[in-house]
Design a protein around this motif. Structure first.
Motif, PDB file in Angstrom:
ATOM      1  N   ASP A  11       1.026  -1.091  -0.118  1.00 46.03           N
ATOM      2  CA  ASP A  11      -0.031  -0.153   0.131  1.00 46.03           C
ATOM      3  C   ASP A  11       0.748   1.207   0.127  1.00 46.03           C
ATOM      4  OD1 ASP A  11      -2.073   2.010   0.394  1.00 46.03           O
ATOM      5  OD2 ASP A  11      -2.247   1.454   2.507  1.00 46.03           O
ATOM      6  N   VAL A  12       1.269   2.030  -1.202  1.00 45.07           N
ATOM      7  CA  VAL A  12       2.020   2.843  -1.080  1.00 45.07           C
ATOM      8  C   VAL A  12       1.299   4.228  -1.873  1.00 45.07           C
ATOM      9  CG1 VAL A  12       4.073   1.476  -1.557  1.00 45.07           C
ATOM     10  CG2 VAL A  12       2.460   2.249  -3.700  1.00 45.07           C
ATOM     11  N   SER A  13       1.479   5.344  -1.506  1.00 38.61           N
ATOM     12  CA  SER A  13       1.067   6.682  -1.818  1.00 38.61           C
ATOM     13  C   SER A  13       2.134   7.877  -1.524  1.00 38.61           C
ATOM     14  CB  SER A  13      -0.180   6.790  -1.023  1.00 38.61           C
ATOM     15  OG  SER A  13       0.031   6.938   0.362  1.00 38.61           O
ATOM     16  N   VAL A  14       1.425   8.939  -1.795  1.00 32.46           N
ATOM     17  CA  VAL A  14       2.326  10.146  -1.761  1.00 32.46           C
ATOM     18  C   VAL A  14       1.152  11.209  -1.304  1.00 32.46           C
ATOM     19  CG1 VAL A  14       3.683  12.027  -2.602  1.00 32.46           C
ATOM     20  CG2 VAL A  14       4.009   9.852  -3.236  1.00 32.46           C
ATOM     21  N   ARG A  15       1.674  12.002  -0.102  1.00 27.42           N
ATOM     22  CA  ARG A  15       0.468  13.097   0.154  1.00 27.42           C
ATOM     23  C   ARG A  15       1.163  14.161   0.741  1.00 27.42           C
ATOM     24  NH1 ARG A  15       0.650  13.190   5.644  1.00 27.42           N
ATOM     25  NH2 ARG A  15       0.906  11.135   6.731  1.00 27.42           N
TER      26      ARG A  15
END
Length: 185
Positions: A11-15
């Motif tokens: 589960d990867v993301s950028v915020r």
């Protein structure tokens, strides 16, 4: 439920970073900078007090200098594995309305090669585009072949600007840099 071919995916993301991320960003910076800037800065120049660095990050994240100054974090699940800084470009030959800057992209040394850097760079460029910048610039240490290759593989190119920084004010620690750029928007 079965995992897709090739194994499970993370589960990867950028915020955009929150003030509560200050401790995680600080710990990452303290881990990563000695590796990133080895041979550029003397060992005693690297921060080691995570709490002091976290306090600086907390102040910066709580009260940014400008709404267009952003810190982005790359996440694997809820763990910060990288960060990037975006802002208006401040170079005298840049237009602070049209030119944005990616001033840092830092990844946890153990997380390189997993796609976090590419996601972080794309999110930084997307953030600059959302802030209505039409060009992005980034300064790269002349000897940092890995970062220069990473950026040029992503479509960035040198724009002929270069500089030499005196990092300690005595002339003992000088760093040559080249500026890369890309069109955005």
């Amino acid at each position: 439920m079965t995992a897709p071919a090739g194994g499970p995916t993370a589960d990867v993301s950028v915020r955009v970073a929150w003030a509560d991320d200050a401790g995680s960003i600080a710990a990452l910076q303290v881990r990563a900078w000695p590796d990133l800037y080895a041979g550029v800065l003397p060992a005693e120049a690297f921060p080691t007090d995570v709490d002091a660095v976290a306090a600086q990050w907390h102040r910066s994240l709580s009260r940014p200098a400008d709404a267009r100054h952003r810190v982005l974090v790359a996440l694997e699940r809820n763990r910060v594995v990288g960060f990037a800084l975006t802002s208006p470009a401040t170079d005298p030959d840049c237009d602070p309305v049209a030119d944005g800057e990616v001033s840092e992209v830092t990844l946890d040394p153990g997380e390189r090669g997993k796609g976090h850097g590419s996601r972080l760079l794309q999110a930084a460029v997307d953030t600059l585009a959302a802030d209505h910048f039409t060009r992005a610039v980034s300064w790269v240490n002349a000897g940092d072949d890995a970062l220069r290759t990473f950026l040029t593989d992503a479509g960035w190119a040198p724009d002929t600007a270069h500089r030499e920084l005196d990092l300690d004010g005595t002339g003992a620690t000088r760093v040559k840099q080249v500026r890369l750029h890309t069109a955005i928007g």
